[in-house]
Design a protein around this motif. Structure first.
Motif, PDB file in Angstrom:
ATOM      1  N   GLY A 188      35.876  47.419  36.982  1.00 29.91           N
ATOM      2  CA  GLY A 188      36.558  48.300  37.585  1.00 29.91           C
ATOM      3  C   GLY A 188      36.584  47.705  38.756  1.00 29.91           C
ATOM      4  N   TYR A 189      35.656  47.398  39.241  1.00 30.86           N
ATOM      5  CA  TYR A 189      35.127  47.341  41.248  1.00 30.86           C
ATOM      6  C   TYR A 189      35.595  46.208  41.106  1.00 30.86           C
ATOM      7  N   VAL A 190      35.943  44.888  40.205  1.00 30.83           N
ATOM      8  CA  VAL A 190      36.506  43.561  40.388  1.00 30.83           C
ATOM      9  C   VAL A 190      37.332  44.240  40.179  1.00 30.83           C
ATOM     10  N   ARG A 191      38.702  44.681  40.250  1.00 30.02           N
ATOM     11  CA  ARG A 191      40.017  44.833  39.539  1.00 30.02           C
ATOM     12  C   ARG A 191      40.564  45.589  40.894  1.00 30.02           C
ATOM     13  N   ARG A 192      39.372  46.188  41.572  1.00 27.73           N
ATOM     14  CA  ARG A 192      40.125  46.831  43.396  1.00 27.73           C
ATOM     15  C   ARG A 192      39.490  46.042  43.845  1.00 27.73           C
ATOM     16  N   GLU A 193      38.867  44.969  43.978  1.00 33.74           N
ATOM     17  CA  GLU A 193      38.472  44.312  44.973  1.00 33.74           C
ATOM     18  C   GLU A 193      39.542  43.351  44.937  1.00 33.74           C
ATOM     19  N   VAL A 194      39.927  42.675  43.471  1.00 33.92           N
ATOM     20  CA  VAL A 194      41.018  41.740  43.791  1.00 33.92           C
ATOM     21  C   VAL A 194      42.192  42.262  44.276  1.00 33.92           C
ATOM     22  N   GLY A 195      42.701  43.357  43.548  1.00 32.82           N
ATOM     23  CA  GLY A 195      44.529  43.971  44.531  1.00 32.82           C
ATOM     24  C   GLY A 195      44.106  44.867  45.468  1.00 32.82           C
ATOM     25  N   ASN A 196      42.561  44.820  46.464  1.00 33.88           N
ATOM     26  CA  ASN A 196      42.638  44.674  47.519  1.00 33.88           C
ATOM     27  C   ASN A 196      43.155  44.005  48.415  1.00 33.88           C
ATOM     28  N   ARG A 197      42.511  42.655  47.847  1.00 35.77           N
ATOM     29  CA  ARG A 197      43.419  40.549  48.140  1.00 35.77           C
ATOM     30  C   ARG A 197      44.476  40.851  48.610  1.00 35.77           C
ATOM     31  N   LEU A 198      45.290  40.783  47.301  1.00 37.18           N
ATOM     32  CA  LEU A 198      46.671  40.110  46.342  1.00 37.18           C
ATOM     33  C   LEU A 198      47.484  41.518  46.686  1.00 37.18           C
ATOM     34  N   LYS A 199      48.296  41.389  47.229  1.00 35.09           N
ATOM     35  CA  LYS A 199      50.004  42.244  47.260  1.00 35.09           C
ATOM     36  C   LYS A 199      50.596  41.904  46.114  1.00 35.09           C
ATOM     37  N   LEU A 200      50.141  42.697  44.821  1.00 32.40           N
ATOM     38  CA  LEU A 200      51.200  42.225  44.077  1.00 32.40           C
ATOM     39  C   LEU A 200      51.647  44.190  43.540  1.00 32.40           C
ATOM     40  N   ARG A 201      52.415  44.828  42.814  1.00 33.71           N
ATOM     41  CA  ARG A 201      53.097  45.287  42.501  1.00 33.71           C
ATOM     42  C   ARG A 201      51.743  46.024  41.554  1.00 33.71           C
ATOM     43  N   TYR A 202      51.656  45.266  40.465  1.00 32.05           N
ATOM     44  CA  TYR A 202      49.960  46.035  39.830  1.00 32.05           C
ATOM     45  C   TYR A 202      48.992  44.649  39.405  1.00 32.05           C
ATOM     46  N   THR A 203      47.890  45.206  39.571  1.00 32.05           N
ATOM     47  CA  THR A 203      46.348  44.310  39.468  1.00 32.05           C
ATOM     48  C   THR A 203      46.239  44.563  38.640  1.00 32.05           C
ATOM     49  N   PRO A 204      46.642  43.072  38.072  1.00 38.51           N
ATOM     50  CA  PRO A 204      45.760  42.800  36.228  1.00 38.51           C
ATOM     51  C   PRO A 204      44.374  43.168  36.023  1.00 38.51           C
ATOM     52  N   GLU A 205      43.966  44.199  34.799  1.00 40.49           N
ATOM     53  CA  GLU A 205      42.976  44.472  34.644  1.00 40.49           C
ATOM     54  C   GLU A 205      42.454  43.191  33.700  1.00 40.49           C
ATOM     55  N   PRO A 206      41.232  42.908  33.781  1.00 42.45           N
ATOM     56  CA  PRO A 206      40.494  41.794  34.137  1.00 42.45           C
ATOM     57  C   PRO A 206      39.212  42.071  32.797  1.00 42.45           C
ATOM     58  N   ASP A 207      39.702  40.962  31.829  1.00 46.24           N
ATOM     59  CA  ASP A 207      38.958  40.832  30.583  1.00 46.24           C
ATOM     60  C   ASP A 207      38.529  39.571  30.484  1.00 46.24           C
ATOM     61  N   PHE A 208      36.960  39.452  30.841  1.00 48.51           N
ATOM     62  CA  PHE A 208      36.418  38.171  30.764  1.00 48.51           C
ATOM     63  C   PHE A 208      36.145  37.821  29.572  1.00 48.51           C
ATOM     64  N   GLU A 209      35.006  36.216  29.362  1.00 50.58           N
ATOM     65  CA  GLU A 209      35.196  35.524  28.262  1.00 50.58           C
ATOM     66  C   GLU A 209      34.794  34.393  28.833  1.00 50.58           C
ATOM     67  N   LEU A 210      33.001  33.826  27.772  1.00 51.92           N
ATOM     68  CA  LEU A 210      32.496  33.222  28.332  1.00 51.92           C
ATOM     69  C   LEU A 210      33.411  31.678  27.795  1.00 51.92           C
ATOM     70  N   ASP A 211      33.288  30.759  28.975  1.00 57.18           N
ATOM     71  CA  ASP A 211      33.661  29.096  28.473  1.00 57.18           C
ATOM     72  C   ASP A 211      33.196  28.627  27.580  1.00 57.18           C
ATOM     73  N   ARG A 212      33.730  27.938  27.310  1.00 59.16           N
ATOM     74  CA  ARG A 212      32.792  26.725  26.058  1.00 59.16           C
ATOM     75  C   ARG A 212      33.090  25.522  26.023  1.00 59.16           C
ATOM     76  N   SER A 213      33.871  25.412  26.930  1.00 64.07           N
ATOM     77  CA  SER A 213      35.063  24.229  26.822  1.00 64.07           C
ATOM     78  C   SER A 213      33.554  23.328  27.367  1.00 64.07           C
ATOM     79  N   LEU A 214      32.456  23.028  27.917  1.00 64.55           N
ATOM     80  CA  LEU A 214      31.542  21.883  27.969  1.00 64.55           C
ATOM     81  C   LEU A 214      30.769  21.765  26.941  1.00 64.55           C
ATOM     82  N   GLN A 215      30.492  22.896  26.139  1.00 65.63           N
ATOM     83  CA  GLN A 215      29.509  22.981  25.137  1.00 65.63           C
ATOM     84  C   GLN A 215      30.652  21.704  24.394  1.00 65.63           C
ATOM     85  N   HIS A 216      31.564  22.344  24.125  1.00 63.52           N
ATOM     86  CA  HIS A 216      32.777  21.441  22.760  1.00 63.52           C
ATOM     87  C   HIS A 216      33.046  20.215  22.959  1.00 63.52           C
TER      88      HIS A 216
END
Length: 114
Positions: free
Chosen positions: A72-100
């Motif tokens: 929620g905090y991340v969405r609000r902060e990014v929304g204040n910086r970007l001027k978009l109609r909607y601020t996308p709701e973030p869904d965090f995933e761990l990137d495992r491409s280096l291990q792969h």
């Protein structure tokens, strides 16, 4: 919506998100956390965010859990910086491409040795 516009939004979202995460004061999120990629849906409602965290598996899991809790905090902060109609709701995933990639490299070395 054109793919080119979505690509630009992905890149801008990634840049702003990286800055927001860098300035967060949560001790569970290490300084060596970086945003690898962002995939925003065409309707701009959701964003799948791939992060890379340096450290053990426990540190990585704890960092992703902390990022999910602060969505929620991340969405609000990014929304204040970007001027978009909607601020996308973030869904965090761990990137495992280096291990792969390291695992594939190890398998290739094993097959060359035989």
């Amino acid at each position: 919506m054109s793919a080119n516009r979505i690509g630009r939004i992905n890149e801008e979202y990634r840049k702003e998100l990286s800055d927001v995460i860098r300035n967060m004061k949560d001790p569970r999120i290490p300084m060596m956390t970086s945003v690898v990629a962002v995939n925003v849906t065409p309707d701009l409602r959701y964003a799948k965010i791939y992060v890379s965290v340096m450290g053990s598996e426990e540190v990585q899991q704890e960092a992703v859990k902390a990022l999910k809790k602060s969505a929620g905090y991340v969405r609000r902060e990014v929304g204040n910086r970007l001027k978009l109609r909607y601020t996308p709701e973030p869904d965090f995933e761990l990137d495992r491409s280096l291990q792969h990639g390291a695992r594939i490299n190890e398998l290739l070395k094993q097959t060359q040795g035989k």
